[in-house]
Motif scaffolding. Structure first.
Motif, mmCIF file in Angstrom:
data_model
loop_
_atom_site.group_PDB
_atom_site.id
_atom_site.type_symbol
_atom_site.label_atom_id
_atom_site.label_comp_id
_atom_site.label_asym_id
_atom_site.label_seq_id
_atom_site.Cartn_x
_atom_site.Cartn_y
_atom_site.Cartn_z
ATOM 1 N N ARG A 142 0.750 -1.309 0.050
ATOM 2 C CA ARG A 142 -0.113 -0.174 0.181
ATOM 3 C C ARG A 142 1.123 1.280 -0.058
ATOM 4 N NH1 ARG A 142 -5.536 1.479 0.387
ATOM 5 N NH2 ARG A 142 -5.486 3.780 -0.067
ATOM 6 N N TYR B 22 2.042 1.797 -3.530
ATOM 7 C CA TYR B 22 0.938 2.151 -4.311
ATOM 8 C C TYR B 22 0.605 3.615 -4.115
ATOM 9 C CZ TYR B 22 -4.125 2.470 -5.794
ATOM 10 O OH TYR B 22 -5.195 2.901 -6.337
ATOM 11 N N ALA C 108 3.180 5.693 -5.797
ATOM 12 C CA ALA C 108 2.971 5.533 -7.365
ATOM 13 C C ALA C 108 1.842 6.548 -7.587
ATOM 14 C CB ALA C 108 2.872 4.093 -7.697
ATOM 15 N N THR C 109 0.789 6.388 -6.960
ATOM 16 C CA THR C 109 -0.468 7.124 -7.449
ATOM 17 C C THR C 109 -0.419 8.509 -7.079
ATOM 18 O OG1 THR C 109 -1.743 6.441 -5.452
ATOM 19 C CG2 THR C 109 -2.079 5.154 -7.475
ATOM 20 N N GLN C 110 0.533 9.010 -6.406
ATOM 21 C CA GLN C 110 0.537 10.420 -6.029
ATOM 22 C C GLN C 110 1.670 11.128 -6.843
ATOM 23 O OE1 GLN C 110 0.590 10.411 -1.616
ATOM 24 N NE2 GLN C 110 -1.356 9.221 -1.584
ATOM 25 N N PRO D 222 1.210 9.635 -12.414
ATOM 26 C CA PRO D 222 0.901 8.238 -11.711
ATOM 27 C C PRO D 222 1.188 7.219 -12.532
ATOM 28 C CG PRO D 222 -1.177 9.521 -11.904
ATOM 29 C CD PRO D 222 -0.214 10.421 -12.752
ATOM 30 N N ILE D 223 1.639 6.120 -11.988
ATOM 31 C CA ILE D 223 1.985 4.816 -12.598
ATOM 32 C C ILE D 223 1.177 3.590 -11.940
ATOM 33 C CG2 ILE D 223 4.254 5.668 -13.761
ATOM 34 C CD1 ILE D 223 5.522 4.078 -11.283
ATOM 35 N N PRO D 224 0.998 2.455 -12.766
ATOM 36 C CA PRO D 224 0.219 1.357 -12.264
ATOM 37 C C PRO D 224 1.121 0.686 -11.355
ATOM 38 C CG PRO D 224 0.766 0.984 -14.620
ATOM 39 C CD PRO D 224 1.224 2.510 -14.213
ATOM 40 N N ARG E 18 -8.008 14.262 -12.419
ATOM 41 C CA ARG E 18 -7.052 13.918 -11.258
ATOM 42 C C ARG E 18 -7.704 13.888 -9.814
ATOM 43 N NH1 ARG E 18 -1.168 12.891 -11.127
ATOM 44 N NH2 ARG E 18 -1.121 12.214 -8.957
ATOM 45 N N TYR F 35 -9.321 10.765 -9.303
ATOM 46 C CA TYR F 35 -8.332 9.622 -9.382
ATOM 47 C C TYR F 35 -7.699 9.790 -7.870
ATOM 48 C CZ TYR F 35 -3.805 7.251 -10.089
ATOM 49 O OH TYR F 35 -2.840 6.212 -9.926
ATOM 50 N N THR G 7 -7.872 6.277 -5.218
ATOM 51 C CA THR G 7 -6.646 5.976 -4.920
ATOM 52 C C THR G 7 -6.442 6.105 -3.569
ATOM 53 O OG1 THR G 7 -5.501 7.594 -5.779
ATOM 54 C CG2 THR G 7 -5.742 5.929 -7.433
ATOM 55 N N ARG H 145 -3.390 1.461 -20.037
ATOM 56 C CA ARG H 145 -3.517 -0.057 -20.270
ATOM 57 C C ARG H 145 -4.999 -0.192 -20.826
ATOM 58 N NH1 ARG H 145 -1.469 -2.519 -14.904
ATOM 59 N NH2 ARG H 145 -2.847 -0.851 -14.204
#
Lengths: 526, 526
Positions: free
Chosen positions: A246, A249, A252-254, A258-260, B246, B249, B253, B475
């Motif tokens: 987490r 995650y 990455a999302t902040q 953002p990336i998966p 955003r 999102y 998230t 994706r």
């Protein structure tokens, strides 16, 4: 043969000043090699190299990528006993497990090699032009899957080979055409370096660009944080705890971009023992589950940590046999003092929860770092109201929940968090429990009938993943060739000249792959 | 016929006390109907109903779902002139556009209906057991795609039909088996309610569970925020601004249980005019692009907001013809005062940037809310160093960047954010610009040769999406039947009794779908 250095692309490097050692849990002492943690400079070098390598590697043919993947497998085999010994010294697992896991790792590499050699995995879709369509002529559109960019892979403590340096995440990313930077797991940094050397050798032999792979040592969290925040990194694969997954995650999302993150995290893998199964096969299931719970000292994502049944004599008998059987198993060494430390502390947290009872505990003498199995029981109502009882205890632990009735069982299932697996043990009675089975389906990625959740088959029909927190994105699996989908995106060419299209989309179909052409699946040319 | 109320499942409801009206930008005045914004209570009711409906709807057969989707299309057609008139009154678009967009919306519904009626989209994969395998027998594993759960769809201002209430997101979610809650766009709440009534009618006629669809009015951001944070909601679809997408999102998230958000956001859709094309076809392209930039008053996600070429007489001639041509187009009415307000303010922000020059501007008198087209030019170096020049100006605006040379052009492409589309205009010269084309490919979801980015074909080869911020998850595509993949996850059955499997995975294959059985694609039974 193990240097303790990082691979920054093809070069060994150790400019940092933070060092650490791995630990032999059986001998209960540190191993000899001093590993040098990757510095910020080396992290930047590795990500720059990966971004440059991506420009070339994304266009490498499936045939060449399959050579690379097969050669990694060969080079891992060439490491021979050195790899097996290092693996055992760093994990406490027996050699038999090392051999099995190496076999699985090699099988995964071969699977992805075959997938990309055949080539249809890119899901080519072609819609040809229709200049006569009214009111607007139809354009020519051709779509295929392409690589996302550099992927960071976090090695998993409990699978030093199959879910680590050249494990499923790495193999899938290479197959997709993504360079990989591995954040090596500190508990098996030596195993990681050996496998990294095999990957680097394979990359050199098969002519892959420098930077297609880097291996970074780290003992804390900083290397991982820096990697996930780096703008050149385009996706992350992780296997481990909910807390760790987490945190990555969130990072990455902040990001600005953002990336998966595909994080495969904790799971208690509920098992429902239905009444007739408890009556007719209770003792058999108890024996089977005693083995499943203690397998590998319970250090599996799919360990059955929760068994649910309906209160009564049959469930009591099941609990009794399970309790008797499980202490017949010899305790095993766990991976590391921090793992056994967490196991002991999580057990202790569980045992102070009101209403939780010990049903069976291995109380004999054990060597340091050996995990003693524990079976607990609790009433359904107590379990329902205390979510602390829903947490994973990573190790040879399981909890049997005694539900008052069918309705309470259904309520519990509906209130569980997402899980990797769910299991139904039943004898000609499953139709009477449809709503329970449906509720379980909505909580899991894989549902098992009359079996155990441990044992994750590597094949295209496998789903290893599930609703959060089993994984951060239930739309993907972490195991099987379909896991390549995590690292790719669809890309579409409009009216592009045939000679400039990738081979996968050219009229000729020289690769002979299966394509959807104007709605029809075909291997023919246009 | 328009009540101004919300649909909470099948029931009209208006318990809230916040009201608003839509606006007719051509008449420059509010429309009559008073819409009542959904209250927190109604939001909870809609999400509860959706969660209940999900239990049934996820198991509805492809055949029944196709009836539902086709009936929605019928009911939308049945709305006849009322729908077209409301659409025009709320958008300022001409009736011809209303008819085209309705046709597109119906085509999308039919496409998904056909997809789920045929059924192979679930990607069934079957691996049969091998009890004789050593050392471990192989289990029977069967996988298919299943619905994620209730989906929230945010209607898009610029496509009141095709990307709104019964647009692509909703059609894809229904096809997947997910109930939908639409956060209706406040600019076309009447159009939204009419389409919602068509969906509700279709649901009733075809026997879909109550709660499979709700339509919530909202004038601000609170309804959307509450929906995205609601634990019953399992995914979000959005089309709109980067800021809005955003924000959603981030909310999604940061939930305890994060959920996927597919937000299709801004894009400036770079077009590269290569030197020979500028020399041989510059004037033609200028005319074509004058039309593309002003089409629909530039209110398309794929509007070409950035044109790049190499400085010289040919590019100057292109700019001159484009400048002359674009003012020949009559300005069009924009969607809403806030849209034209943002257009004017974004233009003003651009025009104070150092080095940006006006090349052509429509300066004639226009009615209120009409968007006056503007073409600007800037030097490559100036563009490169000022990322404010990279921002989208939603409306009939474009910027021509005059690059010093090939290298500067390449540098600019590599520094662009992610885009929905990229376009190459070329005459037998593209091989000399391979690195530029490759860099462009890495920034976009769709690449176009000698054409315009406007016009998004609805077909399985389309990619509408791209690297961030074109979309939040590259994706997936937002257009075409493949967009169903946003709302599903793979699910695996292990050793499950044949009679209890869904039809898609039973031995019999009574649906006759295409399945991958032990590695071979087949429509046969086992």
């Amino acid at each position: 043969m193990i240097t303790g250095k990082n691979y920054i692309g093809n070069l060994l490097s150790s400019v940092g000043n933070k060092t650490f050692k791995t630990f032999n849990p059986i001998a209960n002492k540190e191993n000899d090699t001093l590993f040098v943690e990757a510095s910020e400079v080396e992290i930047l070098q590795a990500t720059e190299l990966a971004a440059e390598a991506y420009k070339l590697f994304q266009k490498v043919s499936g045939h060449k990528k399959s050579e690379f993947l097969n050669e990694i497998a060969n080079q891992i085999e060439n490491l021979g006993d050195t790899l097996l010994k290092t693996y055992c010294l760093e994990s406490g697992f027996p050699e038999s497990r090392a051999i099995t896991e190496r076999g699985r790792t090699i099988f995964q590499l071969y699977s992805f090699a075959n997938l990309v050699k055949e080539g249809s995995w890119v899901e080519a879709v072609i819609e040809t032009a229709n200049p006569n369509r009214t009111p607007i002529p139809k354009v020519d559109l051709r779509k295929m899957l392409v690589a996302l960019g550099p992927v960071v892979v976090f090695g998993a403590s409990n699978f030093p080979l199959a879910y680590s340096t050249a494990g499923g995440d790495t193999a899938a990313a290479f197959a997709a055409g993504c360079p990989v930077i591995v954040k090596s797991h500190p508990m098996h940094a030596g195993t990681g370096e050996l496998v990294a050397s095999a990957i680097i050798k394979a990359a050199e032999i098969t002519g892959m660009p420098n930077g297609v792979f880097s291996n970074l040592n780290s003992s804390g969290i900083q290397v991982g944080i820096s990697l996930v925040k780096n703008p050149k990194v385009k996706a992350v694969g992780f296997t481990g705890s909910i807390q760790g997954g987490r945190a990555l995650y969130n990072l990455a999302t902040q990001r600005d971009e953002p990336i998966p993150v595909f994080a495969e995290m904790g799971s208690i893998n509920p098992v429902i023992l239905l009444p007739k199964a408890a009556k007719l096969k209770g003792a058999d299931w108890a024996k089977t589950y005693a083995s499943s719970i203690t397998l590998g000292s319970g250090q599996f994502c799919t360990n059955p940590g929760l068994i649910l049944g309906i209160k009564g004599n049959d469930l009591s008998n099941f609990i009794q046999v399970l309790s008797e059987e499980i202490v017949q198993h010899e305790p095993n060494c766990m991976l590391h003092p921090t793992i056994i430390g967490a196991y002991e502390s999580n057990k202790a947290t569980m045992l102070v929860q009101k209403g939780l009872k010990i049903s069976s505990e291995f109380t004999g003498e054990v060597a340091p770092n050996y995990g003693r199995q524990l079976i607990t029981t609790v009433e359904g109502a107590t379990f329902l109201e205390n979510t602390k009882l829903h947490q994973e205890v990573f190790g040879p632990f399981s909890m049997v929940v005694q539900c008052k009735n069918k309705e309470e069982l259904a309520m519990i299932i509906s209130n569980l968090e997402g899980q990797l697996t769910g299991t139904i043990l039943a004898e000609n009675e499953i139709e009477d429990y449809t709503s329970i089975v449906n509720a379980l389906k909505n909580r899991v990625g894989r549902i098992i009938f009359n079996g155990v959740p441990t044992g994750v088959e590597v094949c295209p029909a496998m789903v290893h993943g599930g609703p959060y927190p089993a994984s951060t994105d239930s739309r993907f699996t972490a195991v099987g060739t379909e896991s390549i989908k995590r690292w790719v995106r669809p890309f579409s060419y409009q009216n592009w000249p045939n000679e400039l299209l990738p081979n996968e989309l050219k009229n000729e179909n020289s690769l002979g792959i299966s394509r959807l052409v104007n709605g029809v699946s075909t291997k023919s040319k246009l």
